[in-house]
Design an enzyme around this catalytic site. Structure first.
Site, PDB file in Angstrom:
ATOM      1  N   HIS A  78       0.863  -1.147   0.001  1.00 33.49           N
ATOM      2  CA  HIS A  78      -0.034   0.118  -0.202  1.00 33.49           C
ATOM      3  C   HIS A  78       0.988   1.281   0.053  1.00 33.49           C
ATOM      4  O   HIS A  78       0.498   2.370  -0.578  1.00 33.49           O
ATOM      5  CB  HIS A  78      -1.013  -0.123   1.403  1.00 33.49           C
ATOM      6  N   HIS A 241      -9.584  -1.900  -5.051  1.00 39.76           N
ATOM      7  CA  HIS A 241      -8.261  -2.436  -3.961  1.00 39.76           C
ATOM      8  C   HIS A 241      -7.227  -3.165  -4.521  1.00 39.76           C
ATOM      9  O   HIS A 241      -6.166  -3.260  -4.183  1.00 39.76           O
ATOM     10  CB  HIS A 241      -8.690  -2.818  -2.409  1.00 39.76           C
ATOM     11  N   ASP A 245      -3.265  -2.617  -4.819  1.00 35.72           N
ATOM     12  CA  ASP A 245      -2.159  -3.690  -4.689  1.00 35.72           C
ATOM     13  C   ASP A 245      -1.258  -3.807  -6.028  1.00 35.72           C
ATOM     14  O   ASP A 245      -0.190  -3.740  -5.831  1.00 35.72           O
ATOM     15  CB  ASP A 245      -2.836  -4.723  -4.325  1.00 35.72           C
ATOM     16  N   HIS A 268      -0.557 -10.880  -4.800  1.00 30.45           N
ATOM     17  CA  HIS A 268       0.827 -10.574  -4.703  1.00 30.45           C
ATOM     18  C   HIS A 268       1.714 -11.582  -5.293  1.00 30.45           C
ATOM     19  O   HIS A 268       2.719 -11.020  -5.801  1.00 30.45           O
ATOM     20  CB  HIS A 268       1.096 -10.335  -3.209  1.00 30.45           C
TER      21      HIS A 268
HETATM   22 ZN   LIG Z   1      -3.988  -4.699  -0.212  1.00 31.72          ZN
END
Ligand SMILES: [Zn+2]
Length: 307
Positions: A78, A241, A245, A268
């Site tokens: 973030h 969101h 990310d 991720h």
């Molecule tokens: Zn996040």
């Protein structure tokens, strides 16, 4: 010349780690041209430097974790997203524990902090990575298929699809698209919060995760609905969101991208795989700088970063 950027003066804040639950202080400091973004674990003697680079990402379960030997800086995404969104190239980040504070679960607080410090242009040209050939990574198959790709595009845009089997998420858009030639990072992306499910909290905490998580720093859902009394900040906050990310994860490439990112159910791990695959495929990209702003993609010269 389109110039590199840092901040004018140092600025600090305190908070707790989302996963560790530990108190932590970060101090953002100006950095010289061509430094990049570098974390410094100042609670260790002597301090350990961890450059924000995709090759140093050692863990991707629920967060992106930089790791050098046994020293980690966790949940960098973030803060990295805010740094990318404001077009900052060079920054030192002193940190007093192993996890970046979660603040309100979005990039909004970091944007506020960086703008309070003030942005400073530097005397060296900004260096972009322009994607020349499409790079794609994927994982799983059938209903579990997840993929992410970077494709040539004279600007910076992202498209993301999510597919959660949850009524509160399904009630919102499962696809979002931003193109920074016209969309503002600060307005459309920065305030989107991370999210989680109450039913998973116990198992996550047993695994050492989500220990600092609460309704103050995440959207939390039970089986049916959002538990936060104020509801959502954006109609499509969940997918936004995921874009927030992705912007943070992609900035670990080390330079702003001239490309379009398109992803379905990525996270991720896959984002890091995409970053590493791109960097390794040296015929798929080139470094570019711009002598005049008029030659650069509008996404990087318009006022979107500050609007
Ligand atoms: Zn996040």
């Amino acid at each position: 010349m389109l110039r590199q950027r840092t901040i004018k003066s140092a600025i600090s804040t305190k908070g707790v780690g989302l996963h560790s639950g530990r108190r932590v202080e970060i101090t953002l400091r100006p950095a010289a041209p061509d430094t990049g973004i570098v974390f410094h674990r100042v609670d260790i003697q002597p301090p350990v430097d961890l450059p924000a680079q995709a090759s140093l990402v050692g863990g991707t379960r629920m967060a992106s974790v930089l790791q050098k030997d046994n020293v980690r800086v966790s949940t960098v995404e973030h803060l990295m997203s805010a740094i990318a969104g404001l077009g900052i190239d060079n920054l030192h980040i002193d940190i007093t524990a192993e996890e970046v504070p979660i603040m309100d679960g979005s990039a909004g607080t970091f944007v506020y902090l960086l703008r309070s410090a003030g942005l400073q242009e530097q005397a060296v040209a900004k260096k972009f990575i322009r994607v020349l050939k499409t790079i794609e990574v994927s994982e799983g198959e059938g209903d579990d298929l997840k993929w992410a790709r970077l494709e040539p595009y004279e600007g910076f845009a992202l498209q993301f699809s999510i597919d959660f089997q949850h009524p509160a998420i399904n009630a919102t858009a499962n696809f979002a698209e931003v193109d920074f030639a016209q969309d503002s990072y600060v307005k459309t992306i920065a305030r989107a919060r991370t999210f989680g499910f109450a039913s998973e909290v116990e198992a996550l905490r047993a695994a050492g995760l989500a220990r600092g998580g609460s309704l103050d720093n995440a959207i939390v859902m039970d089986e049916y609905r959002v538990l936060n009394s104020d509801g959502l900040r954006y109609e499509d906050e969940f997918v936004k969101h995921k874009i927030l990310d992705a912007i943070g994860d992609l900035y670990l490439i080390g330079h702003p991208l001239i490309a379009r990112y398109v992803a379905c159910k990525s996270g991720h791990g896959l984002n890091n795989q995409l970053a590493r695959t791109l960097l390794a495929a040296q015929d798929s990209w080139e470094f570019v700088s711009f002598e005049s702003a008029a030659e650069a993609p509008h996404a990087y010269t318009s006022e979107w970063k500050f609007a």
